[in-house]
Design an enzyme around this catalytic site. Sequence first.
Site, PDB file in Angstrom:
ATOM      1  N   PRO A  94      55.840  88.631  59.746  1.00 34.71           N
ATOM      2  CA  PRO A  94      54.462  88.617  60.261  1.00 34.71           C
ATOM      3  C   PRO A  94      53.793  87.248  60.354  1.00 34.71           C
ATOM      4  O   PRO A  94      52.803  86.967  59.676  1.00 34.71           O
ATOM      5  CB  PRO A  94      53.736  89.530  59.283  1.00 34.71           C
ATOM      6  CG  PRO A  94      54.463  89.325  57.996  1.00 34.71           C
ATOM      7  CD  PRO A  94      55.910  89.151  58.386  1.00 34.71           C
ATOM      8  N   CYS A  95      54.296  86.400  61.238  1.00 38.07           N
ATOM      9  CA  CYS A  95      53.675  85.083  61.428  1.00 38.07           C
ATOM     10  C   CYS A  95      52.275  85.211  62.018  1.00 38.07           C
ATOM     11  O   CYS A  95      51.482  84.274  61.917  1.00 38.07           O
ATOM     12  CB  CYS A  95      54.567  84.185  62.287  1.00 38.07           C
ATOM     13  SG  CYS A  95      55.060  84.877  63.856  1.00 38.07           S
TER      14      CYS A  95
END
EC number: 2.1.1.63
Length: 177
Positions: free
Chosen positions: A139-140
Amino acid sequence: MAKELGYTMMDSPIGPLLLASTEEGLCYIQFANEQDGLAPLVRWCKKTFVGITPTRNDAINEPAKIQLEEYFAGKRKTFDVPTVLYGTPFQKSVWNELSNIPYGETRSYKDIALAIGAAKAVRAIGGANNRNPIPVIIPCHRVIGSNGALVGYGGGLSIKEYLLSLEEGPLFAHASS
């Protein structure tokens, strides 16, 4: 080392996604339709593997596709699909730390740098974040500027905003100043 890299396409609320997996697990997601996404996938594959050309393989990517569909439907908060990361040791440390950011929360680049013991590497954290080969699952999109601003996202800021909104997490939660 991988023997095959199979890819598939899926529709999502953020547009078409190209998914690619080896027999070991998911290793690549790109925000693109097949026509636009195949050339970058081939280039990435040539850099990452020797002698392997991506081929269409829906079955190898089905587990990832199902979990992404559940995520976009609001029915999944964590992913447990097998993944394989190809990158430098530093990049992998950043990507592993990104995976520790809980659903609905955010962290700053500085938070990530401190968490991996590289306090002065904030810019390098941004570079590794930008090269995340498995966005959404790693989850950047949950990484924001230390001032709370939405900054940089490979799929575009509108997609980052959509994903954060989907998770209904307060935009500025847990980001240090």
